[in-house]
Scaffold this motif. Structure first.
Motif, PDB file in Angstrom:
ATOM      1  N   ASP A  87      -1.535  39.832  31.621  1.00  0.00           N
ATOM      2  CA  ASP A  87      -2.790  40.131  30.928  1.00  0.00           C
ATOM      3  C   ASP A  87      -2.601  41.292  29.953  1.00  0.00           C
ATOM      4  OD1 ASP A  87      -2.488  42.190  32.705  1.00  0.00           O
ATOM      5  OD2 ASP A  87      -4.363  41.829  33.795  1.00  0.00           O
ATOM      6  N   ASP A  88      -1.343  41.530  29.529  1.00  0.00           N
ATOM      7  CA  ASP A  88      -1.063  42.560  28.532  1.00  0.00           C
ATOM      8  C   ASP A  88      -1.820  42.231  27.241  1.00  0.00           C
ATOM      9  OD1 ASP A  88       0.981  44.817  27.611  1.00  0.00           O
ATOM     10  OD2 ASP A  88       0.894  43.280  26.037  1.00  0.00           O
ATOM     11  N   ASP A  89      -2.713  43.112  26.830  1.00  0.00           N
ATOM     12  CA  ASP A  89      -3.648  42.825  25.736  1.00  0.00           C
ATOM     13  C   ASP A  89      -2.939  42.437  24.438  1.00  0.00           C
ATOM     14  OD1 ASP A  89      -5.781  43.315  27.374  1.00  0.00           O
ATOM     15  OD2 ASP A  89      -6.083  45.381  26.712  1.00  0.00           O
ATOM     16  N   GLU A  90      -1.953  43.224  24.031  1.00  0.00           N
ATOM     17  CA  GLU A  90      -1.289  42.969  22.748  1.00  0.00           C
ATOM     18  C   GLU A  90      -0.559  41.629  22.756  1.00  0.00           C
ATOM     19  OE1 GLU A  90       2.005  45.057  19.754  1.00  0.00           O
ATOM     20  OE2 GLU A  90       1.238  46.152  21.510  1.00  0.00           O
ATOM     21  N   PHE A  91       0.162  41.367  23.849  1.00  0.00           N
ATOM     22  CA  PHE A  91       0.905  40.112  23.947  1.00  0.00           C
ATOM     23  C   PHE A  91      -0.044  38.918  24.013  1.00  0.00           C
ATOM     24  CE2 PHE A  91       2.953  36.780  26.536  1.00  0.00           C
ATOM     25  CZ  PHE A  91       4.080  36.544  25.771  1.00  0.00           C
ATOM     26  N   VAL A  92      -1.066  39.024  24.840  1.00  0.00           N
ATOM     27  CA  VAL A  92      -2.025  37.934  24.992  1.00  0.00           C
ATOM     28  C   VAL A  92      -2.707  37.630  23.655  1.00  0.00           C
ATOM     29  CG1 VAL A  92      -4.198  37.223  26.060  1.00  0.00           C
ATOM     30  CG2 VAL A  92      -2.415  38.286  27.451  1.00  0.00           C
ATOM     31  N   ASP A  93      -3.102  38.667  22.925  1.00  0.00           N
ATOM     32  CA  ASP A  93      -3.758  38.467  21.623  1.00  0.00           C
ATOM     33  C   ASP A  93      -2.850  37.711  20.666  1.00  0.00           C
ATOM     34  OD1 ASP A  93      -6.004  39.760  22.489  1.00  0.00           O
ATOM     35  OD2 ASP A  93      -5.564  41.663  21.473  1.00  0.00           O
ATOM     36  N   GLU A  94      -1.576  38.084  20.647  1.00  0.00           N
ATOM     37  CA  GLU A  94      -0.629  37.442  19.729  1.00  0.00           C
ATOM     38  C   GLU A  94      -0.423  35.966  20.086  1.00  0.00           C
ATOM     39  OE1 GLU A  94       4.033  37.920  18.253  1.00  0.00           O
ATOM     40  OE2 GLU A  94       3.066  39.496  19.450  1.00  0.00           O
ATOM     41  N   GLU A  98     -12.896  29.837  27.428  1.00  0.00           N
ATOM     42  CA  GLU A  98     -11.990  28.858  26.853  1.00  0.00           C
ATOM     43  C   GLU A  98     -10.607  29.001  27.464  1.00  0.00           C
ATOM     44  OE1 GLU A  98      -9.926  27.632  22.557  1.00  0.00           O
ATOM     45  OE2 GLU A  98     -11.010  29.520  22.792  1.00  0.00           O
ATOM     46  N   LEU A  99      -9.925  27.865  27.646  1.00  0.00           N
ATOM     47  CA  LEU A  99      -8.536  27.858  28.090  1.00  0.00           C
ATOM     48  C   LEU A  99      -7.763  26.893  27.205  1.00  0.00           C
ATOM     49  CD1 LEU A  99      -6.344  28.738  30.122  1.00  0.00           C
ATOM     50  CD2 LEU A  99      -6.986  26.760  31.518  1.00  0.00           C
ATOM     51  N   LEU A 100      -6.705  27.393  26.586  1.00  0.00           N
ATOM     52  CA  LEU A 100      -5.853  26.587  25.715  1.00  0.00           C
ATOM     53  C   LEU A 100      -4.600  26.205  26.488  1.00  0.00           C
ATOM     54  CD1 LEU A 100      -5.245  25.468  22.875  1.00  0.00           C
ATOM     55  CD2 LEU A 100      -4.363  27.735  22.271  1.00  0.00           C
ATOM     56  N   PRO A 116      -8.303  34.099  26.143  1.00  0.00           N
ATOM     57  CA  PRO A 116      -8.383  35.399  25.469  1.00  0.00           C
ATOM     58  C   PRO A 116      -7.946  36.579  26.336  1.00  0.00           C
ATOM     59  CG  PRO A 116     -10.313  34.084  24.955  1.00  0.00           C
ATOM     60  CD  PRO A 116      -9.566  33.347  26.026  1.00  0.00           C
ATOM     61  N   SER A 117      -7.869  36.392  27.660  1.00  0.00           N
ATOM     62  CA  SER A 117      -7.553  37.533  28.519  1.00  0.00           C
ATOM     63  C   SER A 117      -6.208  37.449  29.226  1.00  0.00           C
ATOM     64  CB  SER A 117      -8.656  37.703  29.580  1.00  0.00           C
ATOM     65  OG  SER A 117      -8.621  36.627  30.509  1.00  0.00           O
ATOM     66  N   ARG A 118      -5.548  36.271  29.219  1.00  0.00           N
ATOM     67  CA  ARG A 118      -4.279  36.181  29.932  1.00  0.00           C
ATOM     68  C   ARG A 118      -3.455  35.003  29.444  1.00  0.00           C
ATOM     69  NH1 ARG A 118      -5.086  35.372  36.132  1.00  0.00           N
ATOM     70  NH2 ARG A 118      -6.456  37.141  35.771  1.00  0.00           N
ATOM     71  N   VAL A 119      -2.154  35.075  29.747  1.00  0.00           N
ATOM     72  CA  VAL A 119      -1.229  33.988  29.470  1.00  0.00           C
ATOM     73  C   VAL A 119      -0.525  33.635  30.776  1.00  0.00           C
ATOM     74  CG1 VAL A 119       0.875  33.278  28.269  1.00  0.00           C
ATOM     75  CG2 VAL A 119      -0.836  34.653  27.067  1.00  0.00           C
ATOM     76  N   TYR A 169      -2.405  34.029  21.947  1.00  0.00           N
ATOM     77  CA  TYR A 169      -3.656  33.289  21.798  1.00  0.00           C
ATOM     78  C   TYR A 169      -3.919  32.948  20.331  1.00  0.00           C
ATOM     79  CZ  TYR A 169      -8.600  32.093  21.790  1.00  0.00           C
ATOM     80  OH  TYR A 169      -9.789  31.441  21.596  1.00  0.00           O
ATOM     81  N   ASP A 170      -3.796  33.943  19.437  1.00  0.00           N
ATOM     82  CA  ASP A 170      -4.066  33.707  18.016  1.00  0.00           C
ATOM     83  C   ASP A 170      -3.121  32.669  17.430  1.00  0.00           C
ATOM     84  OD1 ASP A 170      -6.081  35.556  18.114  1.00  0.00           O
ATOM     85  OD2 ASP A 170      -4.926  37.193  17.206  1.00  0.00           O
TER      86      ASP A 170
END
Length: 273
Positions: A118-125, A24-26, A99-102, A127-128
């Protein structure tokens, strides 16, 4: 968080966003140029993630006034490859979020820079947050028919030659230097080139969702007044004779579809609406 500076154009940013391998890409708050590039990039590719676009309504309406772009977008929507929704509010920069990058587009004057992380914490925030906003957003309804359906029905109901001419004339309208012709005019020019009845092309156009029979009739009258097309009466068993469309100027005779588009556009531009 580490960001990487990518090549400074929209196409490079799109490729970077697609490169994550996510399902998915938003796409959040894209510009008109980005929407057009996204649709052009997505058409015909089978390696893309599902695209969810959250965009400004005025920007969407402006872009989707272009029949070519809108009909291609409608194909993607019909295939389940694109979901369009209306952005409520503003975002600082256009974003491509998976889900894996911004990937963020940053505009500076006439240039565009693309920043990726692709920083996990930033990307998760991110994306959510934007996934939730997308889920709550109002859908954007395209009223333009999918180009694949337009082509298929024209070939089956009007003819293979007409469909080929339609594609060529439509291609000639693309880009900044393209002929300035709308989809109804394109349809009528193609019909005149192929000696099609006005009834048949206008019924097809209304059924497929291009425009109403009344719009086809008004456009036909204007093109006839300009000498671009002509008509001849064809008797039928019951009722008034029907009109067969013909090309109305010798400059339009015997030329290919691209030249037909250019000549017709020039004739229209030379005469005030």
């Amino acid at each position: 968080m580490v960001s990487n500076l990518l090549a400074a154009d929209v196409e490079a940013a799109l490729e970077a966003a697609f490169a994550g391998g996510d399902d998915e890409l938003l796409v959040v708050d894209p510009s008109a140029e980005t929407i057009v590039s996204l649709v052009e990039t997505a058409v015909g590719r089978d390696d893309l993630p599902e695209l969810s676009m959250l965009a400004d309504e005025r920007t969407l309406k402006s872009v989707m006034d272009d029949f070519v772009v809108a009909s291609r977008a409608a194909d993607l929507v019909a295939d389940g490859a694109l979901d369009l929704r209306v952005l409520d509010g503003e975002v600082d920069n256009a974003l491509f979020v998976s889900p894996s990058r911004v990937v963020a587009l940053v505009t500076a004057g006439d240039g565009v820079a693309a920043l990726s992380t692709d920083d996990d914490e930033f990307v998760d925030e991110v994306y959510d947050s934007h996934r939730s906003a997308f889920d709550d957003a109002e859908p954007y309804t395209l009223r333009t028919p999918a180009i694949s359906r337009v082509r298929e029905t024209m070939e089956s109901e009007i003819g293979e030659a007409a469909r080929a001419d339609f594609d060529a004339v439509l291609d000639a309208t693309e880009g900044d230097g393209g002929a300035d012709l709308d989809e109804v005019t394109v349809s009528l020019l193609v019909a005149a080139k192929n000696d099609v009845l006005l009834y048949d092309i206008s019924k097809w156009g209304e059924d497929v969702g291009i425009a109403s029979k009344a719009t086809f009739s008004r456009t036909k009258t204007r093109l006839e007044d300009l000498g671009i097309i002509d008509t001849e009466k064809v008797p039928i068993d019951v009722g008034r004779p029907r009109l067969r469309l013909k090309l109305g100027d010798e400059r339009l005779e015997g030329v290919d579809a691209a030249e037909l588009a250019a000549e017709a556009a020039e004739m229209m531009a030379a005469t005030p609406a």
